[in-house]
Design a protein around this motif. Structure first.
Motif, short mmCIF file in Angstrom:
data_model
loop_
_atom_site.label_atom_id
_atom_site.label_comp_id
_atom_site.label_asym_id
_atom_site.label_seq_id
_atom_site.Cartn_x
_atom_site.Cartn_y
_atom_site.Cartn_z
N ASN A 21 0.89 -1.28 -0.18
CA ASN A 21 0.01 -0.10 0.09
C ASN A 21 0.88 1.24 0.10
O ASN A 21 2.09 1.17 -0.25
CB ASN A 21 -0.87 -0.08 1.40
CG ASN A 21 -0.21 -0.25 2.69
OD1 ASN A 21 0.87 0.14 2.60
ND2 ASN A 21 -0.95 -0.21 3.57
N LEU A 22 0.19 2.36 0.42
CA LEU A 22 0.99 3.49 0.28
C LEU A 22 2.10 3.68 1.23
O LEU A 22 3.08 4.57 0.89
CB LEU A 22 -0.07 4.66 1.08
CG LEU A 22 0.05 6.12 1.12
CD1 LEU A 22 0.39 6.65 -0.14
CD2 LEU A 22 -0.82 6.71 2.18
N VAL A 23 2.18 2.89 2.31
CA VAL A 23 3.21 2.82 3.02
C VAL A 23 4.43 1.87 2.58
O VAL A 23 5.63 2.21 2.39
CB VAL A 23 2.80 2.07 4.54
CG1 VAL A 23 4.20 1.90 5.35
CG2 VAL A 23 1.80 2.91 5.03
N PHE A 52 -3.44 -7.41 0.49
CA PHE A 52 -4.01 -6.23 0.33
C PHE A 52 -3.16 -5.34 -0.82
O PHE A 52 -2.29 -5.02 -0.41
CB PHE A 52 -4.48 -5.37 1.50
CG PHE A 52 -5.25 -4.16 0.99
CD1 PHE A 52 -6.63 -4.26 0.91
CD2 PHE A 52 -4.78 -2.85 0.85
CE1 PHE A 52 -7.63 -3.06 0.57
CE2 PHE A 52 -5.45 -1.93 0.62
CZ PHE A 52 -6.87 -1.90 0.45
N ASP A 54 -3.37 -1.65 -2.89
CA ASP A 54 -4.02 -0.38 -3.07
C ASP A 54 -3.47 0.29 -4.59
O ASP A 54 -2.73 -0.17 -5.20
CB ASP A 54 -4.22 0.72 -2.13
CG ASP A 54 -2.70 1.03 -1.95
OD1 ASP A 54 -1.78 0.89 -2.57
OD2 ASP A 54 -2.66 1.69 -0.73
N SER A 55 -4.07 1.64 -5.00
CA SER A 55 -3.52 2.42 -6.07
C SER A 55 -2.07 2.58 -5.75
O SER A 55 -1.47 2.58 -7.02
CB SER A 55 -4.49 3.40 -6.44
OG SER A 55 -4.26 4.24 -5.27
N SER A 56 -1.40 2.58 -4.80
CA SER A 56 -0.21 3.22 -4.61
C SER A 56 0.75 1.78 -5.02
O SER A 56 1.80 1.86 -5.64
CB SER A 56 0.24 3.40 -3.13
OG SER A 56 -0.59 4.23 -2.70
N PRO B 20 0.40 7.63 7.98
CA PRO B 20 0.38 6.23 7.48
C PRO B 20 0.04 5.13 8.07
O PRO B 20 -0.68 4.08 7.89
CB PRO B 20 1.82 6.30 6.79
CG PRO B 20 2.08 7.87 6.40
CD PRO B 20 1.41 8.55 7.50
N LEU B 23 -3.50 3.74 8.79
CA LEU B 23 -4.02 3.03 7.73
C LEU B 23 -4.52 1.89 8.03
O LEU B 23 -5.62 1.00 7.88
CB LEU B 23 -3.41 2.94 6.31
CG LEU B 23 -3.55 4.38 5.81
CD1 LEU B 23 -2.20 4.34 4.64
CD2 LEU B 23 -4.66 4.84 5.21
N ILE B 53 -10.25 2.93 1.71
CA ILE B 53 -8.73 3.02 1.75
C ILE B 53 -8.10 3.98 0.86
O ILE B 53 -7.30 4.93 1.19
CB ILE B 53 -7.80 1.51 1.84
CG1 ILE B 53 -8.18 0.82 3.08
CG2 ILE B 53 -6.41 1.74 1.45
CD1 ILE B 53 -7.67 1.29 4.28
N GLU B 54 -8.85 3.86 -0.35
CA GLU B 54 -8.28 4.83 -1.26
C GLU B 54 -8.70 6.42 -1.04
O GLU B 54 -7.77 7.27 -0.94
CB GLU B 54 -8.76 4.52 -2.61
CG GLU B 54 -8.60 3.57 -3.40
CD GLU B 54 -6.98 3.26 -3.88
OE1 GLU B 54 -6.25 4.22 -3.59
OE2 GLU B 54 -6.46 2.26 -3.91
N ASN B 57 -6.20 7.13 2.06
CA ASN B 57 -4.94 7.31 1.29
C ASN B 57 -4.75 8.93 1.09
O ASN B 57 -3.73 9.42 1.11
CB ASN B 57 -4.53 6.57 0.06
CG ASN B 57 -4.31 5.21 0.45
OD1 ASN B 57 -3.71 4.91 1.61
ND2 ASN B 57 -4.17 4.38 -0.62
N VAL B 60 -4.44 10.92 3.95
CA VAL B 60 -2.82 10.89 4.48
C VAL B 60 -1.90 11.59 3.35
O VAL B 60 -1.16 12.19 4.07
CB VAL B 60 -2.66 9.31 4.66
CG1 VAL B 60 -1.31 9.10 5.00
CG2 VAL B 60 -3.43 8.87 5.78
N GLU B 61 -2.01 11.41 2.64
CA GLU B 61 -1.22 11.90 1.42
C GLU B 61 -1.24 13.35 1.27
O GLU B 61 -0.11 13.93 1.25
CB GLU B 61 -1.12 11.23 -0.01
CG GLU B 61 -0.06 11.17 -0.83
CD GLU B 61 0.13 10.09 -1.77
OE1 GLU B 61 -1.12 9.39 -2.17
OE2 GLU B 61 0.93 9.90 -2.52
N GLY B 111 -6.60 6.63 -7.27
CA GLY B 111 -7.45 6.10 -5.95
C GLY B 111 -8.78 6.76 -6.09
O GLY B 111 -9.61 5.92 -5.81
#
Lengths: 82, 145
Positions: A21-23, A52, A54-56, B20, B23, B53-54, B57, B60-61, B111
């Protein structure tokens, strides 16, 4: 997030675990960029231990694919959803 | 943290900083709601999880000041849908809804389009110095693969 790495000579396998994910995505993308810069541009991302994405994570895979192809290599994904 | 909403069904609430590390707490919150509602189709839960979550995100971002934005997530499971509300104290902005997916080689910008594709309703409004998102997925609409 950690990921395992195995250099099989002809290609390198990267195996992220848990949430991609983002992380986690920036670290994997950074490692891919380093490998490509070292001339190791045939890459496999083994997703069997990812639960899981995500888009990241997707963006990191696409970015890695582009980096690898620019150096004449390729990036394949394996075991998604396994 | 959980509570009762006026209608009597349980609310699942998370409050904290939109950073982050939090999440994972959003995933855990939904997992808690799903565990209490075994009737939920796992596909609905997975797709709803991906959508919220998108949106999380994005907060968060892009929420500013970075690391100082606070948020409150509330999840409710109803008979016909699953709903999440997200309030955050980040700066005001206008989400680019309805923009569609970027090109297949784009490394970002998916996202919100993913969230829009997976939700039946996605609403955003700014009020009282707070961004407010409401996300709803109707249950039982997943096509058979």
């Amino acid at each position: 997030m950690s990921f395992e790495e195995a250099d099989n000579g002809a290609y390198v396998v990267l195996a992220p675990e848990g949430k991609f994910n983002l992380v986690a995505a920036p670290a994997l993308k950074s490692r891919i960029d380093d490998l490509v810069a070292e001339g190791k541009s045939k890459l496999i991302v083994d997703l069997h231990a990812v639960d899981f994405i995500d888009s990241s994570g997707l963006g990191a895979l696409i970015g890695g694919l582009k980096s690898a192809r620019q150096q004449g290599g390729d990036l394949r994904i394996a075991a998604a959803g396994a | 943290m959980t509570g009762e909403e006026p209608g009597g069904s349980k609310e699942y609430v998370l409050e904290g900083f939109a950073v982050p590390d939090q999440l994972d707490a959003v995933h855990t919150l939904l997992a808690e709601a799903a565990a209490d509602h075994p009737e939920l189709d796992p596909m609905d839960v997975m797709l709803f999880e991906t959508a919220i979550i998108e949106i999380a995100n994005n907060v968060v971002e892009y929420g500013r000041p970075e690391g100082e934005v606070r948020w409150k997530f509330t999840i409710r499971v109803h008979a016909d849908d699953i709903e999440a509300e997200l309030d955050d104290t980040g700066q005001t902005f206008t989400p680019e809804q309805g923009k569609g997916m970027p090109g297949e080689e784009a490394e970002g910008g998916r996202g919100l389009p993913i969230a829009e594709a997976l939700l039946d309703r996605i609403e955003f409004k700014r009020m009282d110095e707070t961004n407010h998102w409401r996300m709803v997925r109707r249950l039982g609409q997943t096509p058979q693969l």
